[in-house]
Design a protein around this motif. Structure first.
Motif, mmCIF file in Angstrom:
data_model
loop_
_atom_site.group_PDB
_atom_site.id
_atom_site.type_symbol
_atom_site.label_atom_id
_atom_site.label_comp_id
_atom_site.label_asym_id
_atom_site.label_seq_id
_atom_site.Cartn_x
_atom_site.Cartn_y
_atom_site.Cartn_z
ATOM 1 N N SER A 217 76.804 -3.406 -20.757
ATOM 2 C CA SER A 217 76.079 -2.938 -19.573
ATOM 3 C C SER A 217 76.574 -1.581 -19.088
ATOM 4 C CB SER A 217 76.143 -3.971 -18.458
ATOM 5 O OG SER A 217 77.467 -4.128 -18.011
ATOM 6 N N SER A 218 77.842 -1.307 -19.237
ATOM 7 C CA SER A 218 78.374 -0.014 -18.800
ATOM 8 C C SER A 218 77.787 1.130 -19.624
ATOM 9 C CB SER A 218 79.900 -0.011 -18.922
ATOM 10 O OG SER A 218 80.411 1.255 -18.609
ATOM 11 N N MET A 219 77.731 0.946 -20.936
ATOM 12 C CA MET A 219 77.155 1.978 -21.809
ATOM 13 C C MET A 219 75.659 2.127 -21.541
ATOM 14 S SD MET A 219 79.183 1.186 -25.365
ATOM 15 C CE MET A 219 78.109 2.213 -26.319
ATOM 16 N N ARG A 220 74.994 0.993 -21.323
ATOM 17 C CA ARG A 220 73.562 1.006 -21.045
ATOM 18 C C ARG A 220 73.284 1.784 -19.756
ATOM 19 N NH1 ARG A 220 71.645 -4.680 -19.767
ATOM 20 N NH2 ARG A 220 72.678 -4.129 -17.855
ATOM 21 N N GLU A 221 74.064 1.523 -18.714
ATOM 22 C CA GLU A 221 73.869 2.213 -17.442
ATOM 23 C C GLU A 221 74.212 3.702 -17.552
ATOM 24 O OE1 GLU A 221 75.428 0.316 -13.955
ATOM 25 O OE2 GLU A 221 74.617 -1.626 -14.554
ATOM 26 N N GLN A 222 75.166 4.044 -18.388
ATOM 27 C CA GLN A 222 75.473 5.467 -18.607
ATOM 28 C C GLN A 222 74.291 6.165 -19.269
ATOM 29 O OE1 GLN A 222 79.142 5.664 -20.799
ATOM 30 N NE2 GLN A 222 80.364 4.936 -19.089
ATOM 31 N N GLU A 223 73.662 5.479 -20.222
ATOM 32 C CA GLU A 223 72.488 6.034 -20.887
ATOM 33 C C GLU A 223 71.342 6.202 -19.885
ATOM 34 O OE1 GLU A 223 70.648 5.328 -25.215
ATOM 35 O OE2 GLU A 223 70.550 3.542 -23.925
ATOM 36 N N TRP A 224 71.116 5.185 -19.050
ATOM 37 C CA TRP A 224 70.074 5.273 -18.028
ATOM 38 C C TRP A 224 70.347 6.434 -17.081
ATOM 39 C CZ3 TRP A 224 69.996 -0.509 -16.182
ATOM 40 C CH2 TRP A 224 69.461 -1.317 -17.197
ATOM 41 N N ALA A 225 71.614 6.567 -16.680
ATOM 42 C CA ALA A 225 71.979 7.639 -15.745
ATOM 43 C C ALA A 225 71.713 9.007 -16.380
ATOM 44 C CB ALA A 225 73.441 7.506 -15.341
ATOM 45 N N GLU A 226 72.014 9.128 -17.648
ATOM 46 C CA GLU A 226 71.774 10.417 -18.327
ATOM 47 C C GLU A 226 70.277 10.711 -18.386
ATOM 48 O OE1 GLU A 226 72.613 13.990 -19.782
ATOM 49 O OE2 GLU A 226 74.079 12.547 -19.034
#
Length: 188
Positions: free
Chosen positions: A3-12
């Motif tokens: 989820s952390s990597m997923r949210e970083q991708e969404w944020a980008e």
């Protein structure tokens, strides 16, 4: 992907979308919608709301994300911002239907610190953009997003099926996004 990597991708993607990258915005919306839907279903279950309420909440959340994306601080995680919108839209929905909702203060403390005080211009911009939509799209968006009616209530009032209202809402949101993009390009 955790989820952390997923949210970083969404944020980008959201950062790029805020800079005008429409493909990044479409990727963001496509990726977060299933997550929002699952979150809305969990929240409905948590608050004892019918599961059918979740889809209405998701539609309202997507509109709120679109209209309020400038309120997201790109230096902060996007997950809590999305969670707060889902929670707030579900609470709004339950209140409209006469349900009393108690939310523990611990659930809103992070949101309170991050909320910005608006000067009413965001609502006026939204109202002005709505005037450029055709009926029944304008009426549907106004009913659901500004007046707080649900899809079912709006469908009954307009003598349409719930599916037709959802389709019209989706198309209206796409039109509003295109209007917004064209206006932001003109301002640059």
């Amino acid at each position: 992907m955790n989820s952390s990597m997923r949210e970083q991708e969404w944020a980008e993607w959201m950062r790029n979308a805020m800079k005008g990258d429409t493909q990044a915005y479409h990727r963001f919306l496509g990726a977060v919608t299933p997550h929002l839907r699952a979150m809305a279903r969990r929240r409905c279950n948590q608050f004892g709301a019918p599961a059918s309420e979740a889809e209405d909440v998701v539609q309202e959340v997507l509109l709120a994300v679109h209209l309020k994306r400038a309120t997201w601080d790109p230096d902060r995680p996007i997950g809590p911002w999305l969670s707060a919108i889902v929670r707030n839209k579900l609470i709004d929905s339950l209140r409209r239907r006469g349900r009393h909702v108690n939310v523990p203060i611990e659930d809103v403390i992070a949101t309170l610190e991050a909320e910005e005080q608006g000067d009413g211009l965001d609502r006026m911009d939204a109202v002005n953009m709505l005037e450029r939509l055709k009926d029944p799209q304008r009426d549907i968006v106004r009913s659901i997003s500004l007046e707080g009616a649900g899809v079912r209530e709006t469908a009954e009032r307009l003598k349409m099926s719930e599916g037709a209202v959802r389709v019209a809402l989706h198309r209206a949101l796409k039109s509003l996004a295109a209007l917004y993009r064209s206006e932001t390009r003109e301002d640059e």
